[in-house]
Design an enzyme around this catalytic site. Structure first.
Site, PDB file in Angstrom:
ATOM      1  N   GLY A  47      -0.357  -2.706  -5.251  1.00 17.58           N
ATOM      2  CA  GLY A  47      -0.467  -3.346  -3.597  1.00 17.58           C
ATOM      3  C   GLY A  47      -1.265  -2.533  -2.952  1.00 17.58           C
ATOM      4  O   GLY A  47      -1.337  -1.269  -3.181  1.00 17.58           O
ATOM      5  N   GLN A  52      -3.939   1.380   4.898  1.00 17.68           N
ATOM      6  CA  GLN A  52      -4.121   2.260   3.740  1.00 17.68           C
ATOM      7  C   GLN A  52      -5.728   2.329   3.564  1.00 17.68           C
ATOM      8  O   GLN A  52      -6.164   3.301   2.798  1.00 17.68           O
ATOM      9  CB  GLN A  52      -3.710   1.790   2.585  1.00 17.68           C
ATOM     10  N   CYS A 101       2.433   5.316  -4.657  1.00 19.25           N
ATOM     11  CA  CYS A 101       1.695   4.829  -3.689  1.00 19.25           C
ATOM     12  C   CYS A 101       0.242   5.305  -3.548  1.00 19.25           C
ATOM     13  O   CYS A 101       0.199   6.686  -3.814  1.00 19.25           O
ATOM     14  CB  CYS A 101       2.285   5.253  -2.085  1.00 19.25           C
ATOM     15  N   LEU A 102      -0.626   4.641  -3.481  1.00 23.60           N
ATOM     16  CA  LEU A 102      -2.168   4.939  -3.905  1.00 23.60           C
ATOM     17  C   LEU A 102      -2.257   5.908  -2.443  1.00 23.60           C
ATOM     18  O   LEU A 102      -3.522   6.731  -2.637  1.00 23.60           O
ATOM     19  CB  LEU A 102      -2.962   3.742  -3.602  1.00 23.60           C
ATOM     20  N   HIS A 143       7.954  -2.392   0.134  1.00 27.28           N
ATOM     21  CA  HIS A 143       6.835  -1.106   0.125  1.00 27.28           C
ATOM     22  C   HIS A 143       5.661  -1.481   0.961  1.00 27.28           C
ATOM     23  O   HIS A 143       5.072  -0.875   1.910  1.00 27.28           O
ATOM     24  CB  HIS A 143       6.621  -0.694  -1.330  1.00 27.28           C
ATOM     25  N   GLU A 144       5.139  -2.689   0.515  1.00 24.14           N
ATOM     26  CA  GLU A 144       3.740  -2.998   1.330  1.00 24.14           C
ATOM     27  C   GLU A 144       4.107  -3.443   2.725  1.00 24.14           C
ATOM     28  O   GLU A 144       3.311  -2.983   3.745  1.00 24.14           O
ATOM     29  CB  GLU A 144       3.068  -4.067   0.501  1.00 24.14           C
ATOM     30  N   HIS A 147       4.340  -0.362   5.204  1.00 22.27           N
ATOM     31  CA  HIS A 147       3.232   0.171   5.662  1.00 22.27           C
ATOM     32  C   HIS A 147       2.456  -0.476   6.705  1.00 22.27           C
ATOM     33  O   HIS A 147       1.800   0.230   7.652  1.00 22.27           O
ATOM     34  CB  HIS A 147       2.030  -0.003   4.266  1.00 22.27           C
TER      35      HIS A 147
HETATM   36 NI    NI Z   1       1.812   2.493  -0.606  1.00 18.09          NI
END
Ligand code: NI
Length: 178
Positions: A47, A52, A101-102, A143-144, A147
């Site tokens: 995701g 991000q 997480c990226l 999670h997304e 953000h």
């Molecule tokens: Ni993330």
């Protein structure tokens, strides 16, 4: 299409609340969605949310590969959700599970999440859609969605013994890709 630069934890855009997408058909939004999907795939993530990639819009993309899907409600195509609303359907106890997480590369943590959620959003074409998600799918959506409100997964953690470097967690008992 292009690979976008991913913001890492510490950059203020990751802790800011994002603004609604006004016009999904805007070519700038359409290009952003395509670039986010490409960036997510290039980085090997499941995701990616617009903040991000330094864009403060309420939009995220996700794609859970079949190997990580633990419920039948997972779409096997990249999804883009614009202006999502998230409802926690499950009023039972939150379920701990591993997340990465990226924007927090190399680390992984155990995060309590609801195991059933409902999301209403617009898709990439601007069409309203509703998603019922359970298991890992529900976790990814929470999670997304977080953000978009400037919330990173460590802010949801309750037990920091289960927070560490991916390599170490994989090496020791209890470590998992998930
Ligand atoms: Ni993330």
């Amino acid at each position: 299409m292009a690979i976008l630069k991913i913001a890492r934890m510490g950059h203020p855009i990751l802790t800011s609340r994002a603004d609604p997408v006004i016009d999904p058909a805007d070519p700038v939004v359409q290009r952003l969605i395509a670039d986010m999907v490409e960036t997510m795939q290039d980085a090997g993530g499941v995701g990616l949310a617009a903040p991000q990639v330094h864009v403060g819009l309420r939009l995220f993309v996700y794609h859970i590969p079949p190997s990580r899907a633990d419920t039948p409600d997972v779409p096997d195509v990249p999804m883009a959700l614009l202006n999502p609303e998230l409802i926690l359907v499950d009023d039972g106890p939150l379920e701990p599970g591993w997340e990465g997480c990226l924007s927090i590369p190399g680390l992984r943590g155990m995060v309590p999440r609801a195991m059933r959620v409902r999301v209403r959003a617009l898709d990439a074409a601007g069409t309203p859609l509703a998603i019922e998600a359970t298991g890992f799918h529900a976790r990814v959506l929470q999670h997304e969605y977080d953000h978009l409100d400037g919330v990173l997964y460590p802010m949801r953690m309750t037990d920091f013994r289960y927070f560490g470097f991916d390599e170490e967690l994989a090496r020791h008992a209890g470590g998992s890709r998930r």
